[in-house]
Each structure stands twice: as C-alpha cells, then as structure tokens.
Design a protein around this motif. Sequence first.
Motif, mmCIF file in Angstrom:
data_model
loop_
_atom_site.group_PDB
_atom_site.id
_atom_site.type_symbol
_atom_site.label_atom_id
_atom_site.label_comp_id
_atom_site.label_asym_id
_atom_site.label_seq_id
_atom_site.Cartn_x
_atom_site.Cartn_y
_atom_site.Cartn_z
ATOM 1 N N HIS A 136 -40.018 47.887 0.458
ATOM 2 C CA HIS A 136 -40.825 46.947 1.233
ATOM 3 C C HIS A 136 -41.852 47.666 2.130
ATOM 4 N N HIS A 140 -46.092 47.374 2.747
ATOM 5 C CA HIS A 140 -46.965 47.357 3.936
ATOM 6 C C HIS A 140 -47.958 48.523 3.885
ATOM 7 N N SER A 171 -44.027 46.364 12.134
ATOM 8 C CA SER A 171 -43.455 45.102 11.664
ATOM 9 C C SER A 171 -42.299 44.704 12.556
ATOM 10 N N ASP A 336 -44.935 39.305 5.885
ATOM 11 C CA ASP A 336 -44.324 39.536 4.577
ATOM 12 C C ASP A 336 -44.826 38.604 3.474
HETATM 13 ZN ZN ZN Z 1 -42.438 43.383 6.379
#
Ligand code: ZN
Length: 365
Positions: A136, A140, A171, A336
């Motif tokens: 993940h 980003h 984040s 997200d």
């Molecule tokens: Zn995120």
Amino acid sequence: MKILAIETSCDETSLAVLSAYGMRMKLLRNIVASQINVHRAFGGVVPNLAKREHLRNLPILLGKIAQISNFHLPDEGSTLDTFSTSKLSKLKRFFGGIDLIAVTVGPGLEPALWTGINFAKDIAKKTKVPIAGVNHLEGHLYSFLLSQKTVNPKSKIQNSKLFPAIALIVSGGHTMLILMKSAFHYRKLGETRDDAAGEAFDKVARLLRLPYPGGPEIERLAKKGNPDAIAFPRPMLDQKNHSFSFSGLKTAVLYYIRDHREDASPEDVAASFEKAICETLAVKTARAAEQYRARSVLLSGGVAANSSLRKAVRRAVSALPQSPKLIVTQKKFCTDNAAIIAVAAYINYLKGEKRRLVASGDLSL
Ligand code: ZN
Ligand code: KG4
C-alpha cells in the motif's frame, strides 16, 4: 496491459482499472466506497466492521466496474460460485481484457486486507488471470504518476530531471521520508517514531470533539483560527535526522485544552496545531531535499490533501538553492484508492517483482 486493482487495507473499498500501453499509463476507472459513516459513530475505524463492509462492497464494486447489474453476494464470506452462470460468463468476458489482478497485501488492518486478498484469489481462480500483491505504501509513493491523465513512467524513470527525488508520505498510519534514486530504486530515510501525522490530526480532532476522520475537520476549523495564537512545539525540528515524532505535540494540545477550559478557542487550537505539524513536515522534507540535492519533491498520502501542508512544503522547497520541482499528488488520489495500487502494481511488473498473497499488517517500505 490492463490491471484491475483492489484496495481494502483500511476503511475504503476501492477498485480501479489501469491501462498501460507499453510505456504509457491511463486510468480507466477508479471507484471508491467510503465507510466513513459506518465508523464515525465509533470515533475511528473498527476492524471487524471494516471487514464486513468490504465483504459487502467488493462484489458491488466489481459489478460496477465490469458493468454487470445486480451484482452482489448473498451472504458474508460467500464466493463467486453462488453466481448464476450468465453473471459468471459476463464476468469472464470482462476479465478477458484484464491481464493482471493487483491487490493490497499490507500494511493495514489484517481482517480488512484478507477480504481483498481472498476476493482477488477467488476471481483469479475463476478467470485464470494472474494476481500480484502490492504494498500500500508503494501505492502512495507512486501516486504522483497519476498526476497527469496519461503519463509515461518509463520516460520519467529515465528522466534525470526528476531524480534523485525526496518523497514525503503522510497518511493515517505512516509518516516517512524516502529517497528515490530512480522510480525503481528507493530507500527509506526516516519515519515517525510514534504517531503518524494523520493519526495526530485524528487524535487532536477527538480532543476538540470533532468527528472522524479528523484531518479534514481540523483543516475546516483551522481556516477560521489564528495559526500564531498558540506556540505548540515543532517536534524533532532541531535534530538533523529524518525521523518524526508527533505524540508530544498531541499531548501539548491536550494540556493546552485542559489548562484553558474557559478561554480556549477551538479555531485557534486547530490553526496553531495545523501550523506546527505542517511546518515540521515541510522543513524536514526540504532539509532532506537539500541534503540529497533532490531534483524533485513528491508529496502523497491522506494528509497531503491538506492545503496548509501543500503550501508549507511549496514554500520550504522553493527556498532551496536547487529549487526542486514539487509534485503533489492530486487530492482524489491522496486518500486511499485502488488507482494508486494499480500504478504501484505496474511499476512492480516493470521491475519484475511480485509480493506474496499474505496479509501483512505491519509491512513497511
Ligand atoms: Zn493510505
Ligand atoms: O492515506 P489515507 O487515506 O489512509 C492511510 O493510508 O492511512 O490517510 C488517511 C488520513 C487520516 O488520518 C485523515 O485524517 C488524514 O489522512 N486526512 C487529512 C486530510 N484529509 C485526510 N489530514 C489533514 N488534512 C486533510 N485535509
């Protein structure tokens, strides 16, 4: 090639289709189903509720993205076997045009991550499309490649004008500075030792009795306050390393509110807190950019949606002697979504890298 990406690491269920024609990338679709309203009553994300919502949303989003109507699973945890053959054949037709299924494997909430992984495995088995796990955080990191409608990652990869680059990822779960020698080679320089920037926004919002998620609420309130009203600390700003720490700042806000019960202005608290955190992030990012003679600075993650942070980083970066180019991820790709997962999957594909399909809650870069 066409990539279908699936993101379920936290409280957004998202599916995207990215087309990568040779060296060009084009985002065809990106659907995000937010669970904010479900978690808001609890003041934060509840992992098992997130899992339940992902299970409910995933087939609906797949139906939307593949343009198949009435596409939902009857029971929690049921698989695609429960579909009629006509729906399955429509699904297979859609997947006839998909070359890779990409799914987030971490970091995030493990029950939530598993829903995406199991769903991806299920469709991969039915459709025989290969599947790849994605970090993940790489989503980003590479989200800047979505800043234009059509981008050319290879030319950017070879483009010496962008690299070395310093990336700041901010984040809800992470705050880190990364040195990118090229789009294929990066190294983490430092990260937060305690709370992430988004977490600090969310916790301070709770102190001010603002709803979850706190970041956008603080930003709204801060616009009405005086950012110089309260001198909150700028944590670790005097240290030359690339680490952050935001739990002390949160505690300073807590003490301020406790000691000024009668006269604390929530607007001034929000504005002064926001300034303290944005200045800290901006100055440390610019310092890293100067040290590594960065040609560009990349800003991404949910907190990068904050206008004050964008301004603070722009100001700090433009004051550097080499004036690096600042690339801020578009707001809709900061929080997200699966489009960023698709882009990271494509970069990994070009690199020839694949991650294991196992949920890893604390996966790092
Ligand atoms: Zn995120
Ligand atoms: O990247 P993201 O969607 O999820 C994680 O990977 O963690 O980031 C979510 C975080 C939350 O903490 C949220 O409060 C924060 O990003 N956020 C903001 C803003 N929009 C979202 N923080 C400050 N200002 C905003 N406008």
